[in-house]
Enzyme design. Structure first.
Site, PDB file in Angstrom:
ATOM      1  N   GLN A 199      38.686 135.866  64.934  1.00 41.68           N
ATOM      2  CA  GLN A 199      39.372 134.580  64.906  1.00 41.68           C
ATOM      3  C   GLN A 199      39.052 133.741  66.135  1.00 41.68           C
ATOM      4  O   GLN A 199      38.975 132.521  66.053  1.00 41.68           O
ATOM      5  CB  GLN A 199      40.880 134.781  64.791  1.00 41.68           C
ATOM      6  CG  GLN A 199      41.299 135.393  63.473  1.00 41.68           C
ATOM      7  CD  GLN A 199      40.695 134.664  62.274  1.00 41.68           C
ATOM      8  OE1 GLN A 199      41.040 133.522  61.981  1.00 41.68           O
ATOM      9  NE2 GLN A 199      39.774 135.316  61.582  1.00 41.68           N
ATOM     10  N   HIS A 254      36.247 131.127  65.965  1.00 43.04           N
ATOM     11  CA  HIS A 254      36.421 129.875  65.224  1.00 43.04           C
ATOM     12  C   HIS A 254      36.481 128.675  66.152  1.00 43.04           C
ATOM     13  O   HIS A 254      35.911 127.628  65.872  1.00 43.04           O
ATOM     14  CB  HIS A 254      37.720 129.910  64.412  1.00 43.04           C
ATOM     15  CG  HIS A 254      37.579 130.551  63.066  1.00 43.04           C
ATOM     16  ND1 HIS A 254      36.771 130.052  62.086  1.00 43.04           N
ATOM     17  CD2 HIS A 254      38.157 131.658  62.539  1.00 43.04           C
ATOM     18  CE1 HIS A 254      36.850 130.799  61.004  1.00 43.04           C
ATOM     19  NE2 HIS A 254      37.687 131.787  61.257  1.00 43.04           N
ATOM     20  N   GLU A 302      49.362 133.688  61.344  1.00 46.57           N
ATOM     21  CA  GLU A 302      48.566 133.381  60.154  1.00 46.57           C
ATOM     22  C   GLU A 302      48.028 134.673  59.529  1.00 46.57           C
ATOM     23  O   GLU A 302      48.177 134.912  58.330  1.00 46.57           O
ATOM     24  CB  GLU A 302      47.413 132.452  60.550  1.00 46.57           C
ATOM     25  CG  GLU A 302      46.485 132.096  59.410  1.00 46.57           C
ATOM     26  CD  GLU A 302      45.273 131.318  59.885  1.00 46.57           C
ATOM     27  OE1 GLU A 302      44.608 130.692  59.027  1.00 46.57           O
ATOM     28  OE2 GLU A 302      44.970 131.333  61.092  1.00 46.57           O
ATOM     29  N   HIS A 303      47.368 135.489  60.334  1.00 45.61           N
ATOM     30  CA  HIS A 303      46.837 136.782  59.883  1.00 45.61           C
ATOM     31  C   HIS A 303      47.494 137.890  60.696  1.00 45.61           C
ATOM     32  O   HIS A 303      47.496 137.825  61.921  1.00 45.61           O
ATOM     33  CB  HIS A 303      45.322 136.875  60.104  1.00 45.61           C
ATOM     34  CG  HIS A 303      44.542 135.717  59.552  1.00 45.61           C
ATOM     35  ND1 HIS A 303      44.087 134.674  60.345  1.00 45.61           N
ATOM     36  CD2 HIS A 303      44.135 135.444  58.288  1.00 45.61           C
ATOM     37  CE1 HIS A 303      43.431 133.805  59.599  1.00 45.61           C
ATOM     38  NE2 HIS A 303      43.446 134.244  58.348  1.00 45.61           N
ATOM     39  N   ASP A 342      39.111 136.773  54.607  1.00 42.13           N
ATOM     40  CA  ASP A 342      38.464 135.473  54.710  1.00 42.13           C
ATOM     41  C   ASP A 342      37.490 135.226  53.571  1.00 42.13           C
ATOM     42  O   ASP A 342      37.295 134.077  53.156  1.00 42.13           O
ATOM     43  CB  ASP A 342      37.696 135.370  56.036  1.00 42.13           C
ATOM     44  CG  ASP A 342      38.574 134.897  57.181  1.00 42.13           C
ATOM     45  OD1 ASP A 342      39.689 134.427  56.913  1.00 42.13           O
ATOM     46  OD2 ASP A 342      38.134 134.996  58.342  1.00 42.13           O
ATOM     47  N   HIS A 371      77.432 105.162  36.611  1.00 39.57           N
ATOM     48  CA  HIS A 371      77.078 106.536  36.260  1.00 39.57           C
ATOM     49  C   HIS A 371      78.144 107.116  35.332  1.00 39.57           C
ATOM     50  O   HIS A 371      77.836 107.739  34.306  1.00 39.57           O
ATOM     51  CB  HIS A 371      76.974 107.411  37.513  1.00 39.57           C
ATOM     52  CG  HIS A 371      75.693 107.266  38.275  1.00 39.57           C
ATOM     53  ND1 HIS A 371      75.333 106.108  38.905  1.00 39.57           N
ATOM     54  CD2 HIS A 371      74.695 108.162  38.516  1.00 39.57           C
ATOM     55  CE1 HIS A 371      74.167 106.285  39.510  1.00 39.57           C
ATOM     56  NE2 HIS A 371      73.755 107.524  39.278  1.00 39.57           N
TER      57      HIS A 371
END
Length: 432
Positions: A259, A262, A327-328, A361, A420
């Site tokens: 990661q 990235h 996230e992971h 992934d 109404h």
């Protein structure tokens, strides 16, 4: 890469500082994006072409030069080696099979008085899928966005992918071909989001924009939300590994790298109760880092936001993991199922020593578009449900109107909305 210890008196503050990431865009980014959005909204294709030439180093004259035909996508597919084609096809098949389990269907039931209630589930008419094309190209992003949309039954799928300096990636184009994308354009940035959200002479307006991008793309998606739907505003990639100290330290170091490579602001964290093992992973990181082609990005990421954290035990690791809401989340332990049951928040769980995040992934099957920046506390991975919408179904029988009308009348008068109340009362037999 910093070291943290859960026994430190100020550990909570240290952890919060480590996790802090301001997802809101800077005023400069917001201002630039708003200008681009308004310009594309007003001038359409001409503005998209102008910004694409400026930002991607191209010199095209019209949108026609930026569109990729189905034949061009197929040609890219055939240019791949058989190994690459087989890998894409296998990944696509696994992603499709997983997402087919997510399809929601319409339902209804009839009450004793004949009133029918239910829910109608329909696919979106048209979606726009953003695929990054800057520091790296991501054919996997094409599969992860387009296949759930296709499974959902979306009528038309449009992909946009920037091609800086005109460099097209055959894997990305082939992935679009395999996934059944209807139209593709080599545009990116805020101008691509604007074109999808507002429509131009060439690109029709979509109903939803999905897919990750840089800070300009994120700001543009945030700005057009409401005009169209969006999946999420994603932050930097994240990985959290919980290890019991019995996994090969090289494996864990490389998982952290996966990661970190990235982006310089990606986040990689390891939790372990064994301080000696943390030392071993640190040694592995130092030894393996020089072998990485993207070592500068990895080093910056680990230095900026990475951490090796010693916890008291795996139970505390589960508590910390729930707070991080990564996230992971890799559970590299002897009994990952038992540990997973103790953790409330994560975008995706990777269970066992052999479940590297990289498999998720590309080809495991579940979607890799995941909530970041602690939003896993309330958000979910991208899925078929993001490309379907639900409408309520209400059929009221004459008998049902007698009961419901009286209830509605009471509540409407309580809210000070007499029209109404009257609307409901008109259907009552004793009011006729």
């Amino acid at each position: 890469m910093r070291r943290l210890f859960s026994t430190s008196p100020d550990f909570t503050n240290q952890l919060d500082a480590l996790l802090a990431f301001e997802t809101a865009q800077t005023p400069e980014v917001d201002a630039a994006v708003m200008h681009i959005l308004q310009d594309v909204k007003m001038r359409g294709d001409a503005a998209v072409v102008e910004y694409t030439n400026r930002f991607d180093g191209l010199s095209v004259m019209s949108m026609a030069e930026l569109e990729l035909s189905r034949a061009e996508l197929e040609a890219a597919y055939h240019r791949l080696s058989s190994v690459q084609r087989d890998a894409l096809e296998l990944a696509a098949a696994r992603v499709r099979r997983y997402h087919e389990k997510q399809v929601q269907t319409s339902w209804q039931y009839t009450e004793d008085d004949g009133t029918v209630l239910g829910q109608v589930v329909t696919a979106l008419d048209r979606v726009g899928l953003y695929v990054p094309g800057g520091k790296a190209s991501y054919p996997s992003s094409v599969l992860m966005n387009a296949i759930p949309a296709k499974v959902a039954g979306v009528g038309e799928i449009i992909v946009v992918v920037p091609t800086p300096r005109g460099e097209r990636n055959d894997l990305v184009l082939a992935a679009a071909y395999i996934a059944g994308v209807d139209r593709a354009y080599t545009i990116g940035g805020a101008q691509a989001v604007a074109a999808l959200a507002y429509g131009t002479e060439t690109i029709p307006q979509v109903d939803k924009v999905t897919g990750p991008g840089n800070q300009y793309v994120a700001a543009a998606k945030r700005a057009v939300f409401g005009v169209v739907g969006i999946d999420m505003v994603a932050g930097p990639s994240e990985i959290l590994v919980i290890c019991d100290g019995r996994t090969d330290p090289d494996w864990v170091a490389m998982d952290l790298f996966s990661q970190a490579e990235h982006d310089e602001i990606a986040q990689s964290i390891l939790l372990c109760p064994d301080v000696a093992y943390l030392d071993q992973v640190a040694v592995s990181i130092e030894r393996l880092l020089p072998t990485m082609p993207r070592q500068d990005i990895i080093a910056a990421s680990l230095g900026n936001r990475g951490a090796l954290i010693q916890v008291r035990d795996l139970d505390e690791a589960a508590e910390v993991a729930s707070r991080i809401a990564a996230e992971h989340l890799e559970l590299s332990v002897e009994d990952p199922w038992a540990l997973q049951a103790k953790i409330r928040h994560a975008g995706a769980f990777f269970l066992g020593r052999f479940a590297s995040e990289a498999l998720g992934d590309y080809c495991a099957g579940p979607n890799h578009v995941l909530p970041t920046s602690r939003t896993a506390r309330f958000a979910s991975p991208l899925g078929v449900y993001d490309f379907q919408k639900r409408s309520s179904l209400i059929y009221v029988s004459e008998a049902g109107a007698q009961t419901l009308g009286r209830v509605a009348s009471v509540l409407a008068h309580g809210e000070g909305l007499p029209a109404h109340a009257k609307s409901a009362e008109y259907r009552l037999k004793d009011q006729a």
